[in-house]
Design an enzyme around this catalytic site. Sequence first.
Site, short mmCIF file in Angstrom:
data_model
loop_
_atom_site.label_atom_id
_atom_site.label_comp_id
_atom_site.label_asym_id
_atom_site.label_seq_id
_atom_site.Cartn_x
_atom_site.Cartn_y
_atom_site.Cartn_z
N ASP A 25 0.92 -1.34 -0.14
CA ASP A 25 -0.10 -0.03 -0.14
C ASP A 25 0.97 1.35 0.06
OD1 ASP A 25 -2.31 1.43 -0.10
OD2 ASP A 25 -2.74 1.19 2.03
N HIS A 42 2.37 3.16 -9.00
CA HIS A 42 2.28 2.04 -9.27
C HIS A 42 3.36 1.39 -9.94
CE1 HIS A 42 -1.74 2.41 -7.68
NE2 HIS A 42 -2.44 3.10 -8.43
N LEU A 136 10.51 -20.50 -5.08
CA LEU A 136 9.59 -19.61 -4.53
C LEU A 136 8.14 -19.80 -5.44
CD1 LEU A 136 8.91 -17.23 -2.74
CD2 LEU A 136 9.50 -15.69 -4.60
N ARG A 184 2.03 -4.82 6.05
CA ARG A 184 1.30 -4.03 5.25
C ARG A 184 2.35 -2.42 5.41
NH1 ARG A 184 -5.00 -2.62 4.66
NH2 ARG A 184 -4.41 -0.61 3.08
N ARG A 190 -4.79 -2.22 8.65
CA ARG A 190 -6.11 -2.90 8.38
C ARG A 190 -5.79 -4.09 7.38
NH1 ARG A 190 -7.43 2.28 6.94
NH2 ARG A 190 -7.16 2.99 4.90
C1 IPE Z 1 -5.43 -2.74 -0.33
O1 IPE Z 1 -5.08 -1.53 -0.26
C2 IPE Z 1 -5.45 -3.30 -1.68
C3 IPE Z 1 -4.06 -3.53 -2.21
C4 IPE Z 1 -2.99 -3.26 -1.59
C5 IPE Z 1 -4.28 -3.97 -3.62
P1 IPE Z 1 -6.08 -0.37 -0.43
O2 IPE Z 1 -5.53 1.14 -0.39
O3 IPE Z 1 -7.26 -0.83 -1.63
O4 IPE Z 1 -7.02 -0.36 0.92
P2 IPE Z 1 -7.82 0.67 1.58
O5 IPE Z 1 -8.70 1.29 0.83
O6 IPE Z 1 -6.91 1.67 2.19
O7 IPE Z 1 -8.55 0.07 2.82
C1 IPE Z 2 -1.64 0.33 -3.56
O1 IPE Z 2 -1.36 1.45 -3.40
C2 IPE Z 2 -1.71 -0.19 -4.83
C3 IPE Z 2 -3.23 -0.68 -4.98
C4 IPE Z 2 -4.13 -0.66 -4.09
C5 IPE Z 2 -3.68 -1.02 -6.47
P1 IPE Z 2 -2.41 2.76 -3.17
O2 IPE Z 2 -3.01 2.94 -4.83
O3 IPE Z 2 -3.66 2.21 -2.70
O4 IPE Z 2 -1.90 3.88 -2.68
P2 IPE Z 2 -2.45 4.84 -1.52
O5 IPE Z 2 -3.01 4.17 -0.59
O6 IPE Z 2 -3.53 5.76 -2.51
O7 IPE Z 2 -1.32 5.88 -1.33
MG MG Z 3 -4.02 2.37 -0.52
#
Ligand code: IPE
Ligand code: IPE
Ligand code: MG
Length: 236
Positions: A25, A42, A136, A184, A190
Amino acid sequence: MARGLLARLSLDPADLPRHVAIIMDGNGRWAKKQGKPRISGHKAGVVAVREAIGTSVELGIDYLTIYSFSSENWSRPKDEVRGIMSLFVEVLAKEVRELNEQNVRVRIIGDLSSVPARTRRAFEDCCASTSANTGLTLVVALSYGARADIIAAARRCGGGEVDQDAFARELSTAGMPDPDLLIRTSGEKRLSNFLLWEAAYAELYFTDVLWPDFTRESLLEALVDYQGRSRRYGGV
Ligand code: IPE
Ligand code: IPE
Ligand code: MG
C-alpha cells in the site's frame, strides 16, 4: 550468500517464515509526494515487487503472496484501473524470463472473471510458463477479496459435514501453508479484505514506509521483527 546475510543480521535460517504475505500500500501517496500522477506510483511499486521477489528467492522463502489489486479496487477512477491493468500486461511480458531464471512459480488468486481479457491472458500465460518451477511460489492476489473467496468456498462445500481442513481446500489458497508473516506498508493498520481466513495466526507487521520505498532492507527488518515474536497459537 543467504547464509552470510542471515548471520550479519542475526537472522536464524531455521526460523524464517514459510509464507510471507504483503499488502503493498502507498503507491498513490508516493506519487503525490513527487507531484506525479498515481500511475507513476504503481510503476515505482513494480520495482519494489521485483526486489521483494529477489530477496525471498535468496532467503529460500517458499511462498510470497502480494496483494496487487483488490475486489474493492474496481471502484477507483476508470483511468487508474485501466492504467494498472495495462501495467500488469507490460510487466509480465518483461519479467517472465527472469522469473523462470529464478525458478519462481506464479499462481493467481482472485476473481479473474472481472479482469480484462488481455490482462487475464498475460497472467494465465505467466502461470503456464512458470508452472514447472520448484522454487518460490509467487501468489498474486488479483481482483481478490477474502469475503468473496470464503463465500465461494462455502458454496462449493454445499452445506454438508465440513471441517476446517475440508473448507480450506475449497479456498483459492488451497494447498498453501497459511501466511506466517503479514506485512502492510504505508502506515495503514487494517486487512482490507485480504486473506481473512488464512491469516488467523499470522504475525502482523506494519510499517510507515510507502510501498515504492520498500527495499530489501525493509523486508529484512520485518523478518528480524518476526523472529522476535513468540507464536503461541492460543497456548502458553
Ligand atoms: C489494499 O489497499 C489493496 C491492495 C494493496 C491491492 P487499499 O489502498 O485498496 O486499501 P484501503 O482502501 O486503504 O483499505
Ligand atoms: C496500493 O497503493 C496499490 C493498489 C491498491 C493497487 P494505493 O494505490 O492504494 O496507494 P495509496 O493508498 O492511495 O497511497
Ligand atoms: Mg491504498
